[in-house]
Design an enzyme around this catalytic site. Structure first.
Site, PDB file in Angstrom:
ATOM      1  N   ASP A 295       0.860  -1.187   0.000  1.00 17.09           N
ATOM      2  CA  ASP A 295       0.000   0.000   0.000  1.00 17.09           C
ATOM      3  C   ASP A 295       0.893   1.232   0.000  1.00 17.09           C
ATOM      4  O   ASP A 295       1.994   1.176  -0.527  1.00 17.09           O
ATOM      5  CB  ASP A 295      -0.958  -0.049   1.196  1.00 17.09           C
ATOM      6  CG  ASP A 295      -2.290   0.634   0.895  1.00 17.09           C
ATOM      7  OD1 ASP A 295      -2.271   1.850   0.644  1.00 17.09           O
ATOM      8  OD2 ASP A 295      -3.336  -0.044   0.899  1.00 17.09           O
ATOM      9  N   HIS A 318       2.180   1.852  -3.241  1.00 14.22           N
ATOM     10  CA  HIS A 318       1.246   2.759  -3.896  1.00 14.22           C
ATOM     11  C   HIS A 318       1.714   4.203  -3.852  1.00 14.22           C
ATOM     12  O   HIS A 318       0.909   5.116  -4.060  1.00 14.22           O
ATOM     13  CB  HIS A 318      -0.141   2.631  -3.261  1.00 14.22           C
ATOM     14  CG  HIS A 318      -0.783   1.296  -3.500  1.00 14.22           C
ATOM     15  ND1 HIS A 318      -2.051   0.995  -3.080  1.00 14.22           N
ATOM     16  CD2 HIS A 318      -0.334   0.188  -4.142  1.00 14.22           C
ATOM     17  CE1 HIS A 318      -2.356  -0.254  -3.429  1.00 14.22           C
ATOM     18  NE2 HIS A 318      -1.315  -0.756  -4.073  1.00 14.22           N
TER      19      HIS A 318
END
Length: 477
Positions: A295, A318
């Site tokens: 993430d 991310h």
């Protein structure tokens, strides 16, 4: 008639008593004189006839111990036994007193790591040691600092691994944290050791990771590996945190935080495993960290200000993100954030701001500079329609975004160089693009390429900006 001279014997015989008295008296007086004479040169004997001898002051007590190894409190570190609790047999070796033995066995029922922490708390500038060469299996534990002396060091040189036995996590409610430090002042967590969350035991039962972010249902009941809560003057340096079930390192409601030289490692497909997560924290510096996760490498949430992120390498992951903010109609404020001299490799986003529809508040005073990207899907992102589900309801309210500058963003992308999707109700204002040089990856096989996208985005470009972001509107909304 001549007298016979008196013999000596005759005269002595008559005077003997006198001489005897004289000798005895002289000896007595001589002894008294000698004693009197000696008294001028030596201390009189102690007692009622002279002053008491001075008593030497007692030796000062030894300084209190300042180093507390978890091994002293029953931890074994064999990689198998749960070291959260001390074992009885390791705590009463060579103890023969029944009372002491009973006391130690009772103490063994307490948590070994917490016992070491509690002992260190009583001493200012103390150190809890997790020694190298050991592998400690530990269940969920909170180190509370509200009754501690300041400036405690948690020296992590060994390895701490999460207990994967479900019984260790049963508390009636979902356990949100694994290792938590709460209400500390002057806390330092440092060393060359590792915190291993053994997250694969949780990941296998959750939603798979995708390019869409994950505040996912199904991952919120997993524990964060290391959380620092409501603490001031905190430093985390040198350690490695890997394979967390959820977030790796979080700072919640903290002041004056420094993170330096930390390594975070998890697979790119591990769900909702943010690297460093900030919430409600002010005065945070994150420098020279390496983050690979599933993430956001760095996530900056509501209530954060005066945040510096510098020298961070991110990927997979991310990207480095502010948000998502405003979820469920919440008010969120983030300000004074600098992200500088960072590298992102193979991430789904580069540097971005993401807000939910329906929220309120603001993001302002943000600088992204010296950002190097390599095969990043979208290097520059503002998304005020953030949604981590397939569909989300359209709403008019939004967290306002203003005063965001991008300078020196260079490298390659795999889908789109710039994506600025701002709100109809609260358009983005005061955006600045300067010295932007982005090119598509050549022959990467990543699929279709797109040009820059803007919606309700206002600001200016300072050349060079490659490719040109012609959709950016000049002036104010």
């Amino acid at each position: 008639m001549m007298r016979r001279p008196r013999s000596l014997n005759d005269s002595t015989a008559g005077s003997f008593p006198f001489l005897l008295v004289l000798v005895v008296t002289s000896s007595f007086l001589s002894g008294r004189c000698l004693a009197t004479t000696d008294s001028h040169h030596r201390r009189p004997p102690a007692g009622r006839h002279g002053p008491p001898r001075p008593v030497s002051p007692p030796s000062p007590p030894p300084p209190p111990a300042t180093t507390f190894s978890v091994l002293q409190y029953g931890a074994v570190g064999d990689g198998d036994k749960d070291d959260t609790k001390a074992s009885a047999e390791c705590r009463h070796t060579h103890i023969h007193s029944r009372l002491i033995l009973h006391t130690l066995i009772v103490m063994c029922k307490f948590m070994a790591f917490v016992d070491a922490w509690s002992a260190a708390c009583a001493v200012r500038s103390s150190t809890v040691v997790v020694p190298a060469g050991y592998r400690f299996v530990v269940g969920p534990v909170t180190f509370t600092g509200d009754s501690c002396q300041p400036n405690t060091v948690f020296q992590l040189d060994g390895t701490i691994v999460a207990n994967t036995d479900s019984g260790a996590w049963c508390s009636g409610n979902a356990v949100q944290q694994w290792l938590e430090f709460r209400s500390c002042t002057g806390l330092t967590i440092q060393g060359s050791g590792t915190v291993d969350g053994q997250g694969s035991h949780w990941w296998s039962g959750g939603a798979p990771a995708t390019d869409i972010d994950a505040d996912r249902v199904g991952t919120n009941n997993r524990p964060t590996a290391l959380r620092v809560y409501e603490s001031t003057n905190v430093a985390v340096t040198g350690i490695t945190i890997q394979n967390s079930a959820r977030f790796h390192l979080t700072f919640d409601t903290c002041r004056a935080v420094e993170v330096r030289g930390v390594a975070i490692r998890s697979p790119g497909d591990s769900p909702n495993t943010d690297g460093i997560h900030l919430a409600g924290s002010v005065g945070v510096s994150i420098q020279n960290a390496t983050v690979a996760c599933g993430d956001d490498c760095v996530s900056i949430q509501d209530g954060c200000s005066r945040v510096l992120v510098r020298g961070v390498t991110c990927g997979p992951g991310h990207g480095i993100s502010i948000g998502g903010l405003g979820k469920g109609g919440a008010t969120a404020v983030v300000s004074d954030v600098t992200v500088q001299d960072v590298s992102l490799v193979g991430t789904s986003a580069g540097v971005r701001i993401k807000t939910w529809q329906g929220g309120s508040g603001s993001v302002r005073g943000v600088l992204f500079s010296g950002v190097r990207v390599s095969a990043v899907k979208t290097p520059i992102v503002i998304d005020q329609y953030y949604c981590d589900h397939a569909t989300c309801a359209n709403q008019t309210a939004a967290v306002a975004v203003s005063g965001v500058a991008y300078s020196g963003i260079t490298g390659t992308y795999t889908q789109r160089p710039v994506y600025l999707a701002c709100s109809d109700a609260a358009p983005c204002a005061g955006l600045r693009l300067e010295d932007i040089k982005l090119a598509p990856v050549k022959d990467g096989g990543y699929g279709r390429l797109y040009g820059p996208f803007c919606w309700k985005a206002y600001g200016d470009e300072v050349r060079p900006v490659v490719p040109p972001v012609d959709c950016l509107m000049a002036g104010e909304p």
